[in-house]
Scaffold this motif. Structure first.
Motif, PDB file in Angstrom:
ATOM      1  N   VAL A  43       0.842  -1.201   0.000  1.00 39.65           N
ATOM      2  CA  VAL A  43       0.000   0.000   0.000  1.00 39.65           C
ATOM      3  C   VAL A  43       0.880   1.255   0.000  1.00 39.65           C
ATOM      4  CG1 VAL A  43      -1.718   1.301   1.309  1.00 39.65           C
ATOM      5  CG2 VAL A  43      -1.894  -1.190   1.154  1.00 39.65           C
ATOM      6  N   ILE A  44       1.881   1.276   0.895  1.00 37.91           N
ATOM      7  CA  ILE A  44       2.787   2.429   0.957  1.00 37.91           C
ATOM      8  C   ILE A  44       3.496   2.603  -0.381  1.00 37.91           C
ATOM      9  CG2 ILE A  44       4.844   3.370   2.077  1.00 37.91           C
ATOM     10  CD1 ILE A  44       4.060   1.860   4.596  1.00 37.91           C
ATOM     11  N   GLY A  45       3.906   1.464  -0.958  1.00 35.55           N
ATOM     12  CA  GLY A  45       4.612   1.511  -2.233  1.00 35.55           C
ATOM     13  C   GLY A  45       3.769   2.114  -3.336  1.00 35.55           C
ATOM     14  N   VAL A  46       2.496   1.711  -3.405  1.00 34.75           N
ATOM     15  CA  VAL A  46       1.590   2.249  -4.428  1.00 34.75           C
ATOM     16  C   VAL A  46       1.442   3.760  -4.249  1.00 34.75           C
ATOM     17  CG1 VAL A  46      -0.800   2.286  -5.243  1.00 34.75           C
ATOM     18  CG2 VAL A  46       0.319   0.104  -4.785  1.00 34.75           C
ATOM     19  N   LEU A  47       1.223   4.183  -3.005  1.00 34.13           N
ATOM     20  CA  LEU A  47       1.044   5.611  -2.733  1.00 34.13           C
ATOM     21  C   LEU A  47       2.291   6.407  -3.134  1.00 34.13           C
ATOM     22  CD1 LEU A  47      -0.799   5.552   0.730  1.00 34.13           C
ATOM     23  CD2 LEU A  47      -1.736   6.130  -1.520  1.00 34.13           C
ATOM     24  N   CYS A  48       3.453   5.924  -2.697  1.00 33.32           N
ATOM     25  CA  CYS A  48       4.702   6.650  -2.989  1.00 33.32           C
ATOM     26  C   CYS A  48       4.973   6.695  -4.483  1.00 33.32           C
ATOM     27  CB  CYS A  48       5.886   5.988  -2.286  1.00 33.32           C
ATOM     28  SG  CYS A  48       5.929   6.322  -0.551  1.00 33.32           S
ATOM     29  N   ALA A  49       4.768   5.559  -5.148  1.00 32.23           N
ATOM     30  CA  ALA A  49       5.041   5.508  -6.582  1.00 32.23           C
ATOM     31  C   ALA A  49       4.109   6.465  -7.315  1.00 32.23           C
ATOM     32  CB  ALA A  49       4.873   4.084  -7.102  1.00 32.23           C
ATOM     33  N   ALA A  50       2.828   6.500  -6.903  1.00 30.71           N
ATOM     34  CA  ALA A  50       1.856   7.377  -7.561  1.00 30.71           C
ATOM     35  C   ALA A  50       2.244   8.844  -7.354  1.00 30.71           C
ATOM     36  CB  ALA A  50       0.459   7.115  -7.000  1.00 30.71           C
ATOM     37  N   VAL A  51       2.539   9.180  -6.098  1.00 31.33           N
ATOM     38  CA  VAL A  51       2.874  10.562  -5.755  1.00 31.33           C
ATOM     39  C   VAL A  51       4.102  11.042  -6.538  1.00 31.33           C
ATOM     40  CG1 VAL A  51       3.978  11.830  -3.876  1.00 31.33           C
ATOM     41  CG2 VAL A  51       1.798  10.699  -3.494  1.00 31.33           C
ATOM     42  N   ARG A  52       5.071  10.135  -6.700  1.00 31.88           N
ATOM     43  CA  ARG A  52       6.291  10.543  -7.405  1.00 31.88           C
ATOM     44  C   ARG A  52       6.077  10.531  -8.904  1.00 31.88           C
ATOM     45  NH1 ARG A  52      11.464   7.681  -4.779  1.00 31.88           N
ATOM     46  NH2 ARG A  52      12.558   9.592  -5.365  1.00 31.88           N
ATOM     47  N   HIS A  53       5.276   9.578  -9.386  1.00 31.26           N
ATOM     48  CA  HIS A  53       5.065   9.491 -10.830  1.00 31.26           C
ATOM     49  C   HIS A  53       4.283  10.692 -11.344  1.00 31.26           C
ATOM     50  CE1 HIS A  53       4.720   7.637 -14.727  1.00 31.26           C
ATOM     51  NE2 HIS A  53       3.416   7.851 -14.721  1.00 31.26           N
ATOM     52  N   TYR A  73      11.445   9.816   2.385  1.00 30.21           N
ATOM     53  CA  TYR A  73      11.104   8.546   3.022  1.00 30.21           C
ATOM     54  C   TYR A  73      11.827   7.378   2.352  1.00 30.21           C
ATOM     55  CZ  TYR A  73       8.586   4.167   3.249  1.00 30.21           C
ATOM     56  OH  TYR A  73       8.299   2.841   3.325  1.00 30.21           O
ATOM     57  N   VAL A  74      11.787   7.356   1.015  1.00 31.15           N
ATOM     58  CA  VAL A  74      12.405   6.237   0.298  1.00 31.15           C
ATOM     59  C   VAL A  74      13.899   6.161   0.622  1.00 31.15           C
ATOM     60  CG1 VAL A  74      13.072   5.422  -1.995  1.00 31.15           C
ATOM     61  CG2 VAL A  74      10.715   6.079  -1.556  1.00 31.15           C
ATOM     62  N   LEU A 114      10.276  -0.478   6.008  1.00 31.49           N
ATOM     63  CA  LEU A 114      11.367  -0.928   5.148  1.00 31.49           C
ATOM     64  C   LEU A 114      10.848  -1.286   3.757  1.00 31.49           C
ATOM     65  CD1 LEU A 114      14.436  -1.993   5.049  1.00 31.49           C
ATOM     66  CD2 LEU A 114      13.390  -4.219   5.283  1.00 31.49           C
ATOM     67  N   GLY A 115       9.769  -2.093   3.725  1.00 30.60           N
ATOM     68  CA  GLY A 115       9.297  -2.637   2.455  1.00 30.60           C
ATOM     69  C   GLY A 115       8.647  -1.609   1.551  1.00 30.60           C
ATOM     70  N   GLY A 116       8.012  -0.604   2.146  1.00 28.51           N
ATOM     71  CA  GLY A 116       7.317   0.408   1.354  1.00 28.51           C
ATOM     72  C   GLY A 116       8.206   1.016   0.287  1.00 28.51           C
ATOM     73  N   SER A 117       9.453   1.315   0.656  1.00 29.15           N
ATOM     74  CA  SER A 117      10.346   1.968  -0.302  1.00 29.15           C
ATOM     75  C   SER A 117      10.765   0.996  -1.406  1.00 29.15           C
ATOM     76  CB  SER A 117      11.580   2.504   0.408  1.00 29.15           C
ATOM     77  OG  SER A 117      12.302   1.435   0.961  1.00 29.15           O
ATOM     78  N   TYR A 118      10.966  -0.279  -1.043  1.00 30.55           N
ATOM     79  CA  TYR A 118      11.352  -1.261  -2.059  1.00 30.55           C
ATOM     80  C   TYR A 118      10.209  -1.469  -3.052  1.00 30.55           C
ATOM     81  CZ  TYR A 118      15.664  -2.465   0.323  1.00 30.55           C
ATOM     82  OH  TYR A 118      16.912  -2.404   0.872  1.00 30.55           O
ATOM     83  N   MET A 119       8.977  -1.548  -2.528  1.00 33.34           N
ATOM     84  CA  MET A 119       7.808  -1.699  -3.398  1.00 33.34           C
ATOM     85  C   MET A 119       7.657  -0.459  -4.282  1.00 33.34           C
ATOM     86  SD  MET A 119       6.509  -4.641  -2.842  1.00 33.34           S
ATOM     87  CE  MET A 119       6.298  -5.950  -1.649  1.00 33.34           C
ATOM     88  N   ALA A 120       7.824   0.726  -3.676  1.00 39.13           N
ATOM     89  CA  ALA A 120       7.680   1.978  -4.423  1.00 39.13           C
ATOM     90  C   ALA A 120       8.656   2.019  -5.592  1.00 39.13           C
ATOM     91  CB  ALA A 120       7.909   3.171  -3.498  1.00 39.13           C
ATOM     92  N   GLY A 131       8.577   0.335 -13.067  1.00 34.16           N
ATOM     93  CA  GLY A 131       7.594  -0.190 -14.011  1.00 34.16           C
ATOM     94  C   GLY A 131       6.887   0.931 -14.751  1.00 34.16           C
ATOM     95  N   LEU A 132       6.454   1.944 -13.995  1.00 34.81           N
ATOM     96  CA  LEU A 132       5.757   3.078 -14.614  1.00 34.81           C
ATOM     97  C   LEU A 132       6.671   3.815 -15.586  1.00 34.81           C
ATOM     98  CD1 LEU A 132       3.810   4.566 -11.559  1.00 34.81           C
ATOM     99  CD2 LEU A 132       2.805   3.692 -13.667  1.00 34.81           C
ATOM    100  N   GLU A 133       7.942   3.956 -15.185  1.00 37.20           N
ATOM    101  CA  GLU A 133       8.862   4.703 -16.041  1.00 37.20           C
ATOM    102  C   GLU A 133       9.223   3.945 -17.310  1.00 37.20           C
ATOM    103  OE1 GLU A 133      12.184   5.897 -13.693  1.00 37.20           O
ATOM    104  OE2 GLU A 133      11.030   7.490 -12.721  1.00 37.20           O
ATOM    105  N   ALA A 134       9.088   2.606 -17.248  1.00 37.10           N
ATOM    106  CA  ALA A 134       9.473   1.799 -18.401  1.00 37.10           C
ATOM    107  C   ALA A 134       8.419   1.858 -19.515  1.00 37.10           C
ATOM    108  CB  ALA A 134       9.719   0.358 -17.972  1.00 37.10           C
ATOM    109  N   VAL A 135       7.225   2.322 -19.176  1.00 35.54           N
ATOM    110  CA  VAL A 135       6.191   2.456 -20.210  1.00 35.54           C
ATOM    111  C   VAL A 135       6.510   3.707 -21.024  1.00 35.54           C
ATOM    112  CG1 VAL A 135       3.731   2.700 -20.667  1.00 35.54           C
ATOM    113  CG2 VAL A 135       4.499   1.346 -18.733  1.00 35.54           C
ATOM    114  N   GLU A 136       6.815   3.509 -22.299  1.00 33.69           N
ATOM    115  CA  GLU A 136       7.263   4.636 -23.121  1.00 33.69           C
ATOM    116  C   GLU A 136       6.150   5.673 -23.270  1.00 33.69           C
ATOM    117  OE1 GLU A 136       8.463   2.837 -26.719  1.00 33.69           O
ATOM    118  OE2 GLU A 136      10.270   1.959 -25.856  1.00 33.69           O
TER     119      GLU A 136
END
Lengths: 238, 222
Positions: free
Chosen positions: A33-43, A56-57, A96-102, A108-113
């Motif tokens: 959950v933390i990973g999804v939130l962080c990835a979304a916020v940064r993306h 945090y990461v 600990l895991g939130g940052s690894y998931m993020a 993954g998001l960045e790899a989508v051209e």
């Protein structure tokens, strides 16, 4: 090795394995959950929040779980924040895991051209549809191997929760070695139980990754570049 | 709340740094040994010999499937029992983290070597380079470029993993912190907060710098 000792110890270890599994599942779910939130916020480059997520990461990735747990369990009560051992272990694992998931999701998001997004928008999809039907399916497929690796990594990391006084597998093993001096039996069961927890999962994820890779190769040789095949092929490189 | 002063009372801060050095020295020695063992291991794992490749995979997976802490326990408690050699916690830690690091390093080397595309070998051969020249001038430089950032990252992973040694009784930074907290129980009741926060940021300072260095290397070499 003494068989009667093994059978005597077995229930203790089974109980401890449940605890390890419980802490692991709860911590991993929360870190996702933390990973999804962080990835979304940064993306999506949401101001302020993305900086918070960034700090945090870095904090989480550059410190060991043992140190994080010591701070949570022994440090925070001095601020009046009292948390139980279980909560502490789950929060620590999630921190600990939130940052690894993020990071796995973000790569993954960045790899989508960007041409994928542009094409989708040009075809008349609105931004939400673009995300839902074009970007996310590909990004998730690319992230899967890294996410799976994180799950195994985090489950292994739960082995340190005995420092916050949780009777997990390591705790039981250490206790029995100290009490009865049946070192061989205690360690054999420790290794055995961790293998039961980790081996099927590792094999499953290795199989999954091989399949994704094989699908990617087959799709690639079939030539026309469909959305699905592209995503899977890229997953092999991630 | 001026209990943070406990950090700088007497030689407390020096003691914490000394404790940090204990675990870092384990990490550094283990990294050096891992390099020495892991590089040839990785090259062997990238060879065409299926026994070498298979053997390395068995070793790697055997190390990877278990948590490093369990390896540490097995080595520390079991080996002294069987071999009758009483290895200190410090020496056990170095041995286990070398076994772990060599497997990880070997895998990185294997990955770097096998990532060199076939056409690099073929082009080099077509240009008249002999096999030794192909290795020295084509394969090694490109592999090292790919390997270096990952190897630097392995150092931070090693530093983070060696924090486990507190569980087999090595007196490192967390243990020293505990001692400082216990001694100052009455004078600085909330010392635990500051000491463990300090330890947290000490680890962060070191690992963050090394991670950043790895990122810079990756950008430069890519």
């Amino acid at each position: 090795m003494d068989l009667s000792t093994l059978t005597e110890y077995l229930p203790l270890y089974a109980q401890a394995a449940w605890l390890t599994l419980w802490v692991g599942v709860a911590g991993i779910a929360l870190s996702f959950v933390i990973g999804v939130l962080c990835a979304a916020v940064r993306h999506f480059r949401i101001p302020v929040l993305r900086n918070v997520a960034g700090v945090y990461v870095e904090l989480s990735r550059n410190t060991p779980l043992v140190v994080q747990l010591f701070f949570l369990y022994f440090g925070l009560p001095k601020l009046g924040i009292l948390i139980s051992s279980e909560q502490c272990a789950v929060i620590g694992l999630a921190f600990l895991g939130g940052s690894y998931m993020a990071e796995a999701l973000r790569s993954g998001l960045e790899a989508v051209e960007s041409i994928q997004t542009q094409s989708a928008l040009a075809l008349g999809l609105n931004p939400v549809q673009t995300l839902r039907h074009v970007v996310l399916p590909q990004a998730v497929a690319i992230s899967v191997p890294a996410l799976a690796a994180n799950v195994v990594f985090l489950l292994k990391e739960t082995s340190v929760v005995s420092i916050v006084a949780l009777p997990d597998l390591v705790y039981v093993a250490k206790d029995l070695i100290g009490n009865d001096y049946n070192t061989v039996e205690a360690l054999a069961l420790l290794v055995g139980f961790y293998l039961v927890l980790l081996l099927p999962l590792s094999l499953l994820f290795a199989w999954l990754e091989r399949r994704l890779r094989a699908d990617g190769r087959r799709a690639k040789s079939r030539a026309p570049k469909t959305l699905g095949s592209w995503a899977v092929k890229e997953a092999a490189h991630a | 709340m001026h209990d943070w002063e406990v950090l700088f009372q007497g030689v407390n801060f020096e003691r914490l740094l000394g404790g940090l050095w204990t675990s870092f020295s384990i990490a550094l020695v283990a990294v050096l040994f891992s390099l020495v063992v892991g590089v040839p291991l990785g090259i062997a794992a990238a060879s065409r010999n299926r026994w070498l490749r298979g053997g390395f995979q068995v070793y790697l997976q055997a190390i990877r499937v278990l948590p490093p802490l369990v390896l540490l326990f097995v080595f520390y408690f079991y080996l002294s029992l069987v071999t009758k050699v009483n290895l200190s916690a410090y020496a056990s830690a170095i041995t286990v983290f070398t076994l772990w690091g060599a497997a990880e390093m070997g895998d990185l080397v294997r990955g770097a070597v096998t990532s060199i595309p076939k056409h690099q070998y073929e082009s080099a051969a077509a240009l008249g380079l002999n096999p030794v020249q192909v290795q020295l001038r084509i394969v090694v430089p490109q592999s090292v470029r790919r390997l270096l950032p990952q190897a630097v990252n392995l150092v931070t992973r090693m530093i983070k993993t060696t924090s486990l040694v507190v569980l087999i009784g090595v007196v490192e930074v967390l243990k020293v912190g505990q001692q400082i907290i216990d001694v100052n129980r009455f004078e600085y009741p909330s010392a635990a907060l500051w000491v463990y926060a300090a330890v947290f940021f000490m680890y962060f300072a070191v690992c963050y710098s090394i991670s950043k260095a790895a990122a810079v290397l990756e950008r430069r070499l890519a």
